[in-house]
Design a protein around this motif. Sequence first.
Motif, PDB file in Angstrom:
ATOM      1  N   TRP A  46      -7.922   3.546  -7.113  1.00  0.00           N
ATOM      2  CA  TRP A  46      -7.459   2.189  -7.394  1.00  0.00           C
ATOM      3  C   TRP A  46      -8.533   1.356  -8.091  1.00  0.00           C
ATOM      4  O   TRP A  46      -8.230   0.342  -8.720  1.00  0.00           O
ATOM      5  N   LYS A  69       1.084   4.173  -3.044  1.00  0.00           N
ATOM      6  CA  LYS A  69       0.791   5.587  -2.773  1.00  0.00           C
ATOM      7  C   LYS A  69       1.993   6.488  -3.043  1.00  0.00           C
ATOM      8  O   LYS A  69       1.851   7.545  -3.674  1.00  0.00           O
ATOM      9  N   GLU A  81       0.826  -1.211   0.000  1.00  0.00           N
ATOM     10  CA  GLU A  81       0.000   0.000   0.000  1.00  0.00           C
ATOM     11  C   GLU A  81       0.856   1.256   0.000  1.00  0.00           C
ATOM     12  O   GLU A  81       0.586   2.217  -0.737  1.00  0.00           O
ATOM     13  N   PHE A 139      -7.403  -3.890  -1.587  1.00  0.00           N
ATOM     14  CA  PHE A 139      -6.965  -2.878  -2.547  1.00  0.00           C
ATOM     15  C   PHE A 139      -8.045  -2.545  -3.580  1.00  0.00           C
ATOM     16  O   PHE A 139      -7.948  -1.512  -4.240  1.00  0.00           O
ATOM     17  N   LYS A 160      -7.349   5.797  -2.396  1.00  0.00           N
ATOM     18  CA  LYS A 160      -7.770   4.429  -2.721  1.00  0.00           C
ATOM     19  C   LYS A 160      -8.958   4.398  -3.668  1.00  0.00           C
ATOM     20  O   LYS A 160      -9.207   3.376  -4.317  1.00  0.00           O
TER      21      LYS A 160
END
Length: 697
Positions: free
Chosen positions: A300, A289, A285, A329, A297
């Motif tokens: 994503w 980023k 993660e 995710f 997020k």
Amino acid sequence: MVGKKSGKALRDEGLERTDNNMDLSSWPQIPAINQKNYYTDYLKRDDQNLAFRLANEEARTKMTKTAKDRDRALAMAKPEATEAEVEADGDANMEDADETPEETVGSKVIVIHVGSQNLRIGLSSDALPKTVPMVIARKSKTSESEDHDEPRPKRMKREDGTEEEPENQFGPEWSADFNRMSSELKVRMRQNKRRMLPNSKDMVVNYNRRQRPEIISEHNDPSRVEWTELSNPPPEYIVGQDALRIPDSSKPRYKLYWPIRNGWCNETDYQSKTMLYLDLSLILEDAIKNQLGLTSKKDWLQYSCVFVIPDLYDKTYITQVLEMLMREFSFARVCFIQESLAATFGAGFTSACVVDIGAQKTSICCVEEGMCVENSRVNLKMGGQDVTQAFVKMMLHDHFPYSDINLWRRYDFLLAEELKKNLCTMTEANVSPQVFDFHLRVSGEDTQKHTFRAFDEVHLAPMGFFEPTIFDNDHKLDGRRRLIERSVDIYDGQANDPTSGAQSEIMTALAPALTPNGTANAEPQAAPSDVQATPSRPATSNPLGRVQEQEATPHSSVAGSPAPEVAATPQTAGANTPAVSAPTTQPARQAMEHRDDILPVYALDNAILTSIAHAARSDEKKMRDFIGGIMIVGGGSLTSGLNLFLEERLQLPPSRIRQRNHDWSATQRPETHSWIGKLEYDRLGHRLMAYKCMWAY
């Protein structure tokens, strides 16, 4: 001509039928199907396939959206405009939309390759990936260097507790191996007409004994290290390069955790698999980023993910990663690809023998026409970090001036990695007594400049790939299967992780046979708890010569025997073939791939020949193609001259082995049927892997 016998005659002879025409069984008799009317289309049409239906639904949804947009444009047109004008304006708007530049192919695909030491991540459209240390630092009472009483590499001490002389610090067996390798190098260099001073080793030892460090104040050091400064309050965890730059004496203390070790999940340093998977998720993660700039997020959801996995993988690990990518995710789609196949994609080759030398794992696999040959897959638990530790031990053996080096300390680990990267070479022409220097930088202390001499250590440390006995293999199996159970088939309960004939042959050569009660044979060197020693390397072979000899003498085979499924006696590889096991009458063995008490550490050149032999399967043309198409990738392959040395070791013509600086895969257009979408995963879960993978899962 004999006439028909009467019933009385049949009865007298015992041949009269005496049954009462009753059925032979009370079970209902199902009549045979009338083949003239037999017909079914179950699973015969494309629209019965889930993936095909979803693709059609997606196309239908897109078409519906386009029609709605057109109707909206018509409704918002001027009232006085004629219908023809509105249609013309709509057509013009659609043409303008078609002329807008499309996004770069692969710009919405994230490729992730998790390694033992580094994480490679980037967009599929990128030329090179971002590299991030695969480590996380968490708050702790002590650092990792304070948790271990003994330094790394471990030194031996006298009975009175004082330190041994540097020549004896690592035991007589290791010193004997080191001296033997040094003597063999001198013989080879003389045979190749290379000049060598007779007292080179004494010159190095005497020079290193006299050296004292030069102290440089911090404000006079132009290359001083920027250590990680802790905020107030300090964070619970720090990820990546910043974690490696936390001072060992920081307040509060931080401890480093590496979720992947030796290509496996790290079950040694973690107390629960929940924390292990959590750390893996946090590292990924943070990389997405900070390295890719996708800080939200919500963005994503628009991205797909290609996850690179080992050729020989644990299904439990793959299942957990799939769950993480889809649930945590929330990627739109996920696709898995094997390391060797990804390397050939990135290099633009359709067929090759890929040798991936990582930090703690070396994998070998032959790729043919875009598919990994299953029986050629080899996974060895050795890599660049073993070279680093062997190099430090060799330098300490020759009175390295910084005798207090301890690889448990972060700054010493980074220093050792830098020295290995800059000094180690496989080119014999560069082996000579040379003077080097390095700067020791510790947080809060003045910089120390050390000067030292090195001779054959720079060559013999990476030679450990071909002489694995020089590596420290004692604790690589610690904790294996302590937290994570092996994947088993739900029907028969048997282990169902992928297997390989080449890996089985190597494991058979290293392993003792099992008795019927499941224990190893009672031999001193074959205890299950001990790491099996690597057999000594035989004389180098010439595979091309064997192939050419095959054409004239077809009665012998160039390929090794397939992995035995019954008892086998390990045989040392001869001068012309890799190690091959022959069946005997000993008790049956457990499948070699599923033995967790055997450490797969094997000479690299022998492992390559074993892999190619199982891939070619006695086909001379395939053997010739794979031997002429060896490609070495990974961080460990960056050692100077490794490809040339491997060619000489395998007795191949020059320029047969290709060396790439990276193993990044520009996977821009994976096969449509290999993507796993959210709807499919919600319906079927990880069972989709059996239908979605590009290989036999």
